[in-house]
Each structure stands twice: as C-alpha cells, then as structure tokens.
Scaffold this motif. Structure first.
Motif, short mmCIF file in Angstrom:
data_model
loop_
_atom_site.label_atom_id
_atom_site.label_comp_id
_atom_site.label_asym_id
_atom_site.label_seq_id
_atom_site.Cartn_x
_atom_site.Cartn_y
_atom_site.Cartn_z
N PHE A 199 31.29 46.98 45.47
CA PHE A 199 32.74 47.21 45.53
C PHE A 199 32.99 48.58 46.17
CE2 PHE A 199 36.55 49.11 43.58
CZ PHE A 199 37.50 48.14 43.89
N GLU A 206 35.97 51.34 47.62
CA GLU A 206 37.37 51.69 47.81
C GLU A 206 37.61 51.86 49.30
OE1 GLU A 206 39.11 55.12 45.68
OE2 GLU A 206 37.48 54.66 44.30
N GLU A 221 41.58 40.33 43.42
CA GLU A 221 43.03 40.41 43.57
C GLU A 221 43.73 39.80 42.35
OE1 GLU A 221 43.72 40.87 48.34
OE2 GLU A 221 43.74 38.84 47.50
N PHE A 238 40.88 47.70 48.93
CA PHE A 238 39.44 47.83 48.67
C PHE A 238 38.66 46.92 49.60
CE2 PHE A 238 41.05 44.52 45.84
CZ PHE A 238 40.18 43.47 46.11
N VAL A 271 48.93 48.43 41.10
CA VAL A 271 47.63 48.70 40.49
C VAL A 271 46.61 48.84 41.62
CG1 VAL A 271 45.75 47.68 39.16
CG2 VAL A 271 48.07 47.59 38.28
N LYS A 272 45.85 49.91 41.54
CA LYS A 272 44.81 50.12 42.56
C LYS A 272 43.46 50.16 41.85
CE LYS A 272 43.43 53.84 45.72
NZ LYS A 272 43.18 53.28 47.03
N LEU A 273 42.57 49.27 42.27
CA LEU A 273 41.22 49.26 41.70
C LEU A 273 40.37 50.28 42.43
CD1 LEU A 273 40.67 45.39 41.51
CD2 LEU A 273 41.24 46.92 39.62
N VAL A 274 39.73 51.14 41.67
CA VAL A 274 38.87 52.13 42.33
C VAL A 274 37.45 52.02 41.79
CG1 VAL A 274 40.80 53.70 42.72
CG2 VAL A 274 39.40 53.99 40.68
N GLU A 275 36.53 52.67 42.49
CA GLU A 275 35.12 52.60 42.10
C GLU A 275 34.90 53.33 40.78
OE1 GLU A 275 32.71 54.07 45.32
OE2 GLU A 275 33.95 53.01 46.77
N LEU A 302 37.11 49.89 38.26
CA LEU A 302 36.57 48.55 38.09
C LEU A 302 35.25 48.65 37.33
CD1 LEU A 302 37.01 45.60 39.12
CD2 LEU A 302 35.35 46.16 40.88
N SER A 330 29.83 49.94 41.70
CA SER A 330 29.95 48.63 41.06
C SER A 330 29.17 47.66 41.93
CB SER A 330 31.41 48.18 41.02
OG SER A 330 32.01 48.60 39.84
#
Lengths: 143, 467
Positions: free
Chosen positions: A9, A11, B423, A42, B443-447, B409, A65
């Motif tokens: 994963f 960003e 998503e 992402f 919402v922003k998913l980050v590492e 995440l 991740s």
C-alpha cells in the motif's frame, strides 16, 4: 501452480515507490514484474520478485502495509491474438479477472501475463485443459 | 378640539422619541440603534445587578433543591443557597463542566420533571454521547425574547424577511433564530442549510432582507452569487446579517459586508447556556453585549480557575439566571475571550465580550458544527479497521470548511490488494464518522506509522484555515 505476489500500500506522495525499490535493492531482491494501481489518494504496488518471503519480511519491517497475494502466470504466443485467446477461454468458462499485467521478462515460448483471478485453482485447470501453459512459481521467480 | 390636540401631542411625542433613539448611533451613519426591549437592555447597572442577584439566588435555590448534582457539589463545597448574598458570592460555587453534563446524561441535570419540558436540543459531546439540553415553555419564551433582541441589535425590524440558513434540528441555531424572528414579527424563511443555488434564487425572488447563518456560509453564498452572475446591490435586497456559531475575524466581516453589501454582526451562543442569543454585537460592532439580565458572565484563568482582571483574555464562564429546564451554574465554556465594562455608545448597559479568539480544549468548529477529536477517535476504535492513530486536517476551500480524517491502514485491512476493497473501506469509515458527527468528512488512508507520534499529548489537528 500459483505464484506469490507481494502487494504494497502506497500513499500518493513522492518518494514512496523509490523507498520500496531501495529497500529491495539493499536486500538484493530482484523484481521480476510489477504493476501499480492508483487512485487519487493512494496506490497499490504489486510485485513479483525472486525472493518473495524475504521481500515481504523486509518491507514489513520497514513499516509498509504489505500483503502476500496469489496470482497465476500464463504463457502465450507473442503474436497478435495471443492474450485474446487466453481471455476468451477464461470468459467463456465464467472466470472473473480482478486485474492483470504483463511480465517484464519473456517465457520460453512467448509472452507472459500475470493474472489475479477468482477461483484460481479451477482457472489453472481450465487453462491447461485448453492447452495453455501456466507457469510454476519457482520457475517464474528465476526467469 | 382638546382630543385632537392630544393626538397631535402624542404623535409629536412618538416622533421625538424616534429621533432621540436614532440619534444614539455611535456617530456612524449606517443605521440607527433601536432596542427590542429598551427597559432591560438599558437598565442602569445598579438596578441590573440588583436584578441579577435576585435571580441568581432563585436559580441557586432551585438548582440546589431540584438537581442532585448541584446539591451534592454544593454540599461538598460546604455551602448552601443561603450563602449567596451578593454577586461576588457566586465565586464560592464550584464550576460545571461538559463532563458533568455527560455524567448526568441524558436528563440528570434537568430541574423540572420531563412533563414540564417542551423542547429538547443537543450538542456534540466530547465522546460518543451528546449533551442534552431541555427547555420549559418559559425558557422558550425567554429565548425568543433574547433572539428578538439580538436580531434587532443586528439591524432587523418587524417588516423584514429573515432568511434563516442556520441548520434546523437538534442544533440550537435554526430554531433559536426562528423563534426570535417570529417574536420580532418578521417574516422568517426557514430555509436551513445547503442547496445554495436554490437559496439564492429564493433570496432574489422572495426579497430576503436579513441573512442569518454562519459567517463562512455567508461568504460561500457571496461567492455563489458572483458565480451566478448576480449583483448583490441590484438583485438582492439583503440589508444585514446576524452571523455566528463559529469563530471569525474582523477581516472576514469586512469581506462579507463588501461582497453582500450588508451590515454584519457577530452573535454568540452555546447550547448548554441556551443557544444563540447569549450575546450579540450592536451597530457599534465593538464587542458583543452579554444579555446580563439572563446570564452572568465571568472570565477565569483556565488553569487556576481564578477570576481574571477586566480586559484580559480568559475562559468564559456562564451562569443562567432565568432558566427553568436546565439551570446552569458557572458553566465552563472553554471559549476564550475578554470582557469590557466600558459603557457602549449604543446605550445598552450590558457589558461586552470580545470575539471568541480560541478554545482551551481541542474542539473544532467545522461549518458551525462542534467537533471533538475524541469523537472521531472513538468511532475509529469502534470500527477497528485501522490503527488508532489519526490526524484531522481542516482546510477552507471556497469558504467552505473541509475536514479530512487521515487514518493509518492496518495490515489486517490490507489482506486484499484490490483497489475496490480499499475504497469500500474508506467509504465505510467515512460513513461511520459522518453518522457520529452529523457532518460530511473526507477520509484519507495513509501508510502505517506515517502519522507523527509524539510523547505526551499527540498532535491530532492541523487547522489550515486562515480566518
């Protein structure tokens, strides 16, 4: 028959892909194939490497991740209609493809495509019954 | 003959009173200052303080005998209602906090049986549970009176058409203004928030003359007016705005006034105290008059609880003097402002508070909605798809507040490497947060491990808004 792929994963910001490749290079992991799926927020980097277990561990230790996923590698004639023939077989037998991407190297007898597919075991069987060559993981890592 | 002369005399009297009143206008030509309730708004200080003391004694007595929480804190402090003999004695009372309201959720702080309560509102709590406030018929009456005063103070009149774009619902803004506008006798358009183009069409067609909403929404409306190719001077009849429910600056006021061609005043309110109408600016626009015949305001040092000298900034503390449903004693608002005792040229004798310059806690005001980071934290912990680390980023784009929640995440949630699944995860988290806050968010998913960890108090908020 299935191949171990590593998904990472990322960003959407500069330097993230470079960080992954740097970590792999420092650990002498060779990338055999890769693709990136990106959205506005992402990206997901998918990798086939020569040492999947090592790559997974080092990336995980660096805080990424990472998820191990299974895909299949299919060989096909490197000529017009090669991929089309494979997809036609899968479609007519009701298999859904999540995504696919081309392998960087070349197979013994033609082009190589990596497929993420539902019901992978059955798909492999179906392809082989139709005379399509599906590659072993160990073989593919070393190509 | 005599009768006719009396008529003439009465008419002359009215005219002269009108001119006397309209003369007290801070030396500005923009509008005359009129009152809604001249007697109470201009009550001499001495009388006002006498009235406050009488009402304070009553409020404390009622609270002591009707609210177990107040009785026990007073007993712990070794005091009773009989110890309140002058206004300074109020300082003997312990403070009331949002935590106290939460511990007595939902109705524990009410001083009357539910059968006497005619309205219930609530505001966001610091965590999952909201803060509940209840009003008796008298409370609603008083609130309408205060709001009528506030609207008149902002320049509204009986024959105005009031375009009320505050949200209607549990939030006190919409209905608070609405009842005040009706009390005033104006025509109120209960438009509530959203669908801005339609709002502007209605403003044009119905001839709205007074705008009530948050300052940021007023700016957004002004931009949309421009975008629609309309000229506020020609196409709109707006004359004044009573704007509040979020912090804003003098520059923002000037911008709104210029772009909408109106005169705009700041209104302050907090649902635990009553809602909008606790304090409002007059046409002098030099601070907000606190409705002192209904509330006592104190300014304290948030760390020590000591009273702060006049003019210095501190935390606002309010005590209600007339409320029956939810009497509130020394309520710590967490809002930071100062208080000015100088008489105001408008003639009102009520002291003025400055604009709220900040908060003593981490509460954010997003599009007029109060948001505590802890609320979002509890949602994230509840849904459990992510690491418990998060960051709230607030931006103002085109004068609208945008809240983006950054979440890390977790590996567990990344078991599938399909874009679609991630998503869906983002949308699910967004839905949960929106349900809890009543506010749309991104919402922003980050590492993992990319949100800064700090020892001690974590930095949870980045506010990029420039007021």
């Amino acid at each position: 028959m299935k191949i171990n792929q590593i998904s990472v994963f990322l960003e959407n910001k500069s330097g993230r892909l470079a960080a992954v490749t740097r970590i792999l290079s420092e650990n002498k992991v060779n990338i055999r194939a890769l693709s990136i799926a990106d959205t506005s927020d992402f990206g997901i980097l998918r990798l086939i490497v020569d040492q999947p277990k090592l790559a997974f561990d080092v990336l995980k230790n660096e805080g990424f991740s990472v998820s191990p996923t299974e895909v299949i590698g299919v060989e096909m004639p490197d000529e017009p209609g090669g991929l089309s023939g494979v997809l036609k077989i899968l479609e007519s037998n009701g298999f859904n493809i999540e995504y696919l991407y081309a392998f960087i190297g070349k197979g013994e007898n033609g082009a190589l495509v990596i497929l993420r597919i539902e019901k992978a075991e059955e798909a492999i069987q179906c392809l082989e019954e139709n005379g399509i060559k599906v590659l072993m993981g160990e073989k593919l890592y070393q190509l | 003959m005599i009768l006719r002369n009396i008529y003439k005399f009465v008419i002359l009297l009215f005219i002269s009173v009108y001119f006397i009143l309209s003369d007290q206008n801070c030396g500005k030509k923009e509008r005359s200052t009129l009152y809604w309730n001249q007697r109470y708004e201009t009550l001499p200080r001495e009388e006002l303080e006498q009235l406050q003391l009488e009402r304070l004694k009553m409020t404390i007595e009622r609270s002591f005998y009707s609210v177990p929480h107040y009785r026990s804190v007073m007993q712990e402090a070794g005091m009773g209602p009989e110890d309140i003999n002058c206004l300074e004695d109020l300082q003997k009372l312990p403070f009331t906090t949002k935590e106290d309201l939460r511990n007595n959720y939902p109705y524990g702080m009410f001083a009357v049986p539910l059968s006497e309560i005619v309205r219930i509102h609530s505001s966001s709590g610091t965590t999952g549970k909201p803060t509940v406030v209840g009003y008796t018929r008298n409370d609603i009456n008083n609130w309408a009176e205060l709001m009528a005063r506030a609207l008149v103070s902002g320049g509204a009149k009986k024959n105005d058409i009031i375009h009320n774009a505050y949200g209607y619902g549990l939030f006190t803004g919409g209905l608070g203004i609405h009842y005040g506008a009706e009390r005033l006798g104006a025509s109120v358009i209960p438009i509530s928030g959203g669908n801005t183009k339609r709002q502007i069409m209605i403003m044009c067609d119905y001839g709205s003359t007074v705008l009530t909403c948050t300052p940021s929404y007023a700016l957004y409306i002004s931009e949309m007016v421009e975008e629609m190719g309309l000229d506020p001077k020609k196409d709109l009849k707006l004359r004044c705005g009573v704007l509040g429910a979020e912090p804003w600056s003098e520059n923002m006021r000037l911008e709104i006034e210029k772009r909408l061609d109106i005169s705009a005043v700041d209104i302050y309110g907090i649902s635990e105290v009553i809602g909008p109408g606790v304090a409002v600016e007059c046409s002098c626009k030099k601070g907000l008059h606190v409705m002192e015949d209904h509330f006592i305001v104190e300014v304290i040092d948030p760390d020590t609880g000591e009273i702060i000298p006049e003019g210095e900034e501190g935390e606002l503390v309010f005590t209600s003097l007339t409320k029956e449903g939810l009497p509130i004693l020394r309520y710590r608002t967490r809002d930071i402002a100062s208080v000015d005792y100088e008489p105001c040229p408008c003639g009102r004798t009520h002291i003025r508070m400055s604009r709220v310059s900040g908060r003593t806690d981490d509460m954010l005001v997003i599009r007029g909605v109060n948001v505590f980071p802890s609320q979002i934290e509890s949602v994230l912990l509840e849904v459990g798809y992510t690491e418990p680390h998060y960051l709230l980023v607030v931006d103002r784009e085109d004068n609208l507040d945008i809240l983006t929640v950054w979440v890390e995440l977790s590996s567990k949630s990344f078991a599938s490497d399909e874009v679609r699944k991630l998503e869906e995860l983002g949308a699910k988290i967004r839905g949960e947060i929106e349900a809890a806050l009543g506010l749309s968010v991104k919402v922003k998913l980050v590492e993992p491990k990319t949100i800064e960890r700090s020892e001690g108090k974590a930095k949870r908020v980045i506010d990029n808004r420039k007021l």
